[in-house]
Design a protein around this motif. Structure first.
Motif, mmCIF file in Angstrom:
data_model
loop_
_atom_site.group_PDB
_atom_site.id
_atom_site.type_symbol
_atom_site.label_atom_id
_atom_site.label_comp_id
_atom_site.label_asym_id
_atom_site.label_seq_id
_atom_site.Cartn_x
_atom_site.Cartn_y
_atom_site.Cartn_z
ATOM 1 N N TRP A 44 0.827 -1.206 0.000
ATOM 2 C CA TRP A 44 0.000 0.000 0.000
ATOM 3 C C TRP A 44 0.863 1.258 0.000
ATOM 4 O O TRP A 44 0.530 2.256 -0.659
ATOM 5 N N LEU A 45 1.992 1.238 0.717
ATOM 6 C CA LEU A 45 2.896 2.389 0.710
ATOM 7 C C LEU A 45 3.461 2.641 -0.694
ATOM 8 O O LEU A 45 3.666 3.789 -1.086
ATOM 9 N N ALA A 46 3.716 1.557 -1.442
ATOM 10 C CA ALA A 46 4.176 1.719 -2.827
ATOM 11 C C ALA A 46 3.096 2.361 -3.689
ATOM 12 O O ALA A 46 3.388 3.199 -4.555
ATOM 13 N N LEU A 47 1.831 1.974 -3.469
ATOM 14 C CA LEU A 47 0.728 2.606 -4.199
ATOM 15 C C LEU A 47 0.545 4.047 -3.761
ATOM 16 O O LEU A 47 0.358 4.948 -4.592
ATOM 17 N N LEU A 48 0.618 4.289 -2.448
ATOM 18 C CA LEU A 48 0.457 5.649 -1.923
ATOM 19 C C LEU A 48 1.506 6.591 -2.491
ATOM 20 O O LEU A 48 1.267 7.798 -2.636
ATOM 21 N N ALA A 49 2.678 6.032 -2.825
ATOM 22 C CA ALA A 49 3.755 6.855 -3.373
ATOM 23 C C ALA A 49 3.358 7.520 -4.687
ATOM 24 O O ALA A 49 3.870 8.604 -5.007
ATOM 25 N N LEU A 50 2.474 6.902 -5.456
ATOM 26 C CA LEU A 50 2.110 7.473 -6.755
ATOM 27 C C LEU A 50 1.430 8.832 -6.609
ATOM 28 O O LEU A 50 1.915 9.827 -7.164
ATOM 29 N N PRO A 51 0.312 8.946 -5.862
ATOM 30 C CA PRO A 51 -0.293 10.279 -5.742
ATOM 31 C C PRO A 51 0.466 11.213 -4.812
ATOM 32 O O PRO A 51 0.621 12.397 -5.104
ATOM 33 N N VAL A 52 0.951 10.688 -3.677
ATOM 34 C CA VAL A 52 1.616 11.552 -2.708
ATOM 35 C C VAL A 52 2.959 12.032 -3.251
ATOM 36 O O VAL A 52 3.342 13.188 -3.064
ATOM 37 N N GLY A 53 3.697 11.157 -3.927
ATOM 38 C CA GLY A 53 4.966 11.570 -4.507
ATOM 39 C C GLY A 53 4.810 12.512 -5.681
ATOM 40 O O GLY A 53 5.662 13.391 -5.902
ATOM 41 N N ALA A 54 3.734 12.352 -6.450
ATOM 42 C CA ALA A 54 3.509 13.236 -7.598
ATOM 43 C C ALA A 54 3.024 14.613 -7.181
ATOM 44 O O ALA A 54 3.200 15.591 -7.928
ATOM 45 N N LEU A 55 2.436 14.724 -6.003
ATOM 46 C CA LEU A 55 1.824 15.982 -5.575
ATOM 47 C C LEU A 55 2.804 17.152 -5.529
ATOM 48 O O LEU A 55 2.552 18.201 -6.144
ATOM 49 N N PRO A 56 3.953 17.055 -4.821
ATOM 50 C CA PRO A 56 4.853 18.222 -4.797
ATOM 51 C C PRO A 56 5.453 18.558 -6.159
ATOM 52 O O PRO A 56 5.726 19.734 -6.440
ATOM 53 N N ALA A 193 11.917 9.224 -1.880
ATOM 54 C CA ALA A 193 11.696 7.977 -2.624
ATOM 55 C C ALA A 193 10.329 7.979 -3.282
ATOM 56 O O ALA A 193 10.173 7.541 -4.433
ATOM 57 N N TRP A 194 9.314 8.475 -2.584
ATOM 58 C CA TRP A 194 7.970 8.528 -3.163
ATOM 59 C C TRP A 194 7.927 9.438 -4.390
ATOM 60 O O TRP A 194 7.339 9.080 -5.416
ATOM 61 N N SER A 195 8.538 10.612 -4.291
ATOM 62 C CA SER A 195 8.532 11.526 -5.436
ATOM 63 C C SER A 195 9.329 10.955 -6.599
ATOM 64 O O SER A 195 8.940 11.102 -7.769
ATOM 65 N N SER A 196 10.439 10.300 -6.304
ATOM 66 C CA SER A 196 11.226 9.673 -7.363
ATOM 67 C C SER A 196 10.436 8.562 -8.041
ATOM 68 O O SER A 196 10.434 8.432 -9.278
ATOM 69 N N LEU A 197 9.732 7.756 -7.250
ATOM 70 C CA LEU A 197 8.894 6.685 -7.811
ATOM 71 C C LEU A 197 7.786 7.265 -8.681
ATOM 72 O O LEU A 197 7.517 6.770 -9.781
ATOM 73 N N ALA A 198 7.122 8.314 -8.183
ATOM 74 C CA ALA A 198 6.014 8.910 -8.933
ATOM 75 C C ALA A 198 6.498 9.537 -10.242
ATOM 76 O O ALA A 198 5.847 9.397 -11.286
ATOM 77 N N LEU A 199 7.641 10.223 -10.200
ATOM 78 C CA LEU A 199 8.170 10.821 -11.428
ATOM 79 C C LEU A 199 8.546 9.740 -12.437
ATOM 80 O O LEU A 199 8.288 9.889 -13.641
ATOM 81 N N ALA A 200 9.127 8.630 -11.956
ATOM 82 C CA ALA A 200 9.465 7.531 -12.858
ATOM 83 C C ALA A 200 8.204 6.946 -13.489
ATOM 84 O O ALA A 200 8.175 6.660 -14.700
ATOM 85 N N ALA A 201 7.146 6.775 -12.693
ATOM 86 C CA ALA A 201 5.892 6.257 -13.235
ATOM 87 C C ALA A 201 5.288 7.215 -14.254
ATOM 88 O O ALA A 201 4.768 6.797 -15.298
ATOM 89 N N ALA A 202 5.363 8.520 -13.975
ATOM 90 C CA ALA A 202 4.824 9.511 -14.913
ATOM 91 C C ALA A 202 5.593 9.503 -16.223
ATOM 92 O O ALA A 202 4.995 9.649 -17.301
ATOM 93 N N ILE A 203 6.907 9.319 -16.157
ATOM 94 C CA ILE A 203 7.717 9.256 -17.377
ATOM 95 C C ILE A 203 7.306 8.047 -18.216
ATOM 96 O O ILE A 203 7.209 8.134 -19.456
ATOM 97 N N LEU A 204 7.060 6.913 -17.563
ATOM 98 C CA LEU A 204 6.671 5.715 -18.300
ATOM 99 C C LEU A 204 5.263 5.832 -18.886
ATOM 100 O O LEU A 204 4.982 5.267 -19.944
ATOM 101 N N LEU A 205 4.392 6.570 -18.212
ATOM 102 C CA LEU A 205 3.013 6.705 -18.676
ATOM 103 C C LEU A 205 2.851 7.782 -19.745
ATOM 104 O O LEU A 205 1.974 7.692 -20.595
ATOM 105 N N ALA A 206 3.696 8.794 -19.700
ATOM 106 C CA ALA A 206 3.534 9.928 -20.609
ATOM 107 C C ALA A 206 4.031 9.584 -22.003
ATOM 108 O O ALA A 206 5.111 9.007 -22.155
ATOM 109 N N PRO A 207 3.264 9.923 -23.034
ATOM 110 C CA PRO A 207 3.777 9.753 -24.401
ATOM 111 C C PRO A 207 4.905 10.720 -24.668
ATOM 112 O O PRO A 207 5.046 11.750 -23.990
#
Length: 360
Positions: A44-56, A193-207
């Motif tokens: 759940w903490l890994a999932l929480l990292a997506l919105p919480v890490g992307a927020l700042p 770590a959360w922000s780094s994870l979220a940014l990595a996920a956004a890079i993979l999702l973004a065209p």
């Protein structure tokens, strides 16, 4: 054709819910109630990292006007805001953690170490604090999921509230798992770590975006690679500083925290982290789109595993990945997919129809 697609879309959440329930049962069978609850917390903490890490990061993009192309907002910024929109899903999936407090946290069975701990670490007050953290993050997500006016007050208040809530939440959710290490850097390490994870996920999702006219020698993917490497380097530096403080000050109580995260798997994880940081540094010498996406995938996997590295030794006294961890990760992913229609109603930015109309 459209009717068949709509029918399949309606069946997808139900199938995901059934798969998630099945994986949850398997996690309990594999690790028992306590093992499954601990594994669920890490997933759940890994999932929480997506919105919480992307927020700042989304707040910073809005403040400094780093939204370009496609009617003023870049594809990376859009992906980050879609991740922020997952906050209601993460909040709902935090409910099982509240019911599992007695199984996850050892302080519920141990006498309080200090008079303050006797007041602070009680199950009702702990649950109320977690609910308050999630409510604050949901409010921030609703406030910043759609771009607003660029104002200093809006930005400063949002970042400040996120920093305070994030530090307290990490101290409660992660720091209180193991009394053998009390570090003021733990909150910063996890938030980074959360922000780094979220940014990595956004890079993979973004065209991929075309290189803007007039940028001359700009390298495709460089605008995404540099901030990812900066976050990754900051994360590595914070880990190093914490390690340096513990060993140079000869703090045997805190050294036990590292011993519990050692072993061959712990050393392999540390080696992987060092290799990813080194790869990120080398990638800046020859940036490009394929390199950026490969690095993003490695960073995403690294920080997802790190959540288990933080959590599971509190129960097992060593870092190992078991079947309960794998089943809990599958369960959280499937339940998140099942709850996605709820998030789409609460956060319209997630709706495919809304995204199509924005492009049109």
């Amino acid at each position: 054709m459209m009717a068949a697609y709509a029918s399949a879309a309606r069946r997808r959440p139900v199938a995901a819910l059934l798969l998630g329930a099945g994986a949850s049962i398997l996690a309990v069978l594999a690790g028992g109630w306590r093992g499954a609850a601990t594994s669920y917390l890490a997933a759940w903490l890994a999932l929480l990292a997506l919105p919480v890490g992307a927020l700042p990061i989304a707040i910073a993009l809005e403040r400094f006007g780093l939204r370009e192309h496609d009617r003023g907002e870049g594809e990376l910024s859009k992906s980050l805001r879609r991740l922020v929109g997952l906050m209601p899903v993460a909040a709902i999936l935090g409910v099982p953690v509240l019911f599992g407090i007695g199984q996850i946290y050892r302080w519920t069975d141990a006498p309080p170490a200090t008079p303050l701990a006797a007041l602070w670490f009680t199950v009702p007050l702990f649950a109320l604090r977690v609910i308050a953290y999630l409510a604050a993050w949901v409010w921030l997500a609703a406030r910043f999921v759609v771009p607003g006016e660029t104002r200093d007050g809006r930005t400063i208040s949002g970042v400040a509230l996120h920093a305070v809530v994030g530090t307290l939440a990490v101290t409660d959710l992660v720091g209180s798992l193991d009394h053998r290490l009390g570090s003021s850097l733990e909150g910063l390490i996890v938030l980074t770590a959360w922000s780094s994870l979220a940014l990595a996920a956004a890079i993979l999702l973004a065209p991929e975006e075309p290189t803007p006219i007039g940028r001359g020698r700009a390298v495709p993917g460089q605008d995404r690679l540099v901030p990812l490497v900066v976050l990754l380097s900051l994360w590595a530096f914070l880990h190093f500083v914490q390690f340096l403080i513990v060993w140079s000050a000869n703090l045997p109580q805190e050294v036990l925290w590292y011993f519990a995260r050692g072993g061959w798997l712990g050393r392999a994880f540390a080696s992987l982290g060092g290799a990813v940081v080194l790869l990120g540094a080398l990638a800046t010498l020859r940036p490009g789109r394929p390199t950026t996406r490969v690095l993003a995938a490695l960073v995403l996997a690294l920080h997802a595993v790190e959540m288990f590295w933080f959590v599971t030794p509190a129960l097992r006294d060593r870092f190992v990945i078991g079947w309960s961890d794998a089943f809990a990760a599958i369960a959280v992913c499937c339940l998140a997919v099942a709850l996605l229609p709820v998030a789409q109603r609460l956060m319209p930015v997630l709706s495919p129809r809304r995204r199509r109309s924005a492009v049109a």
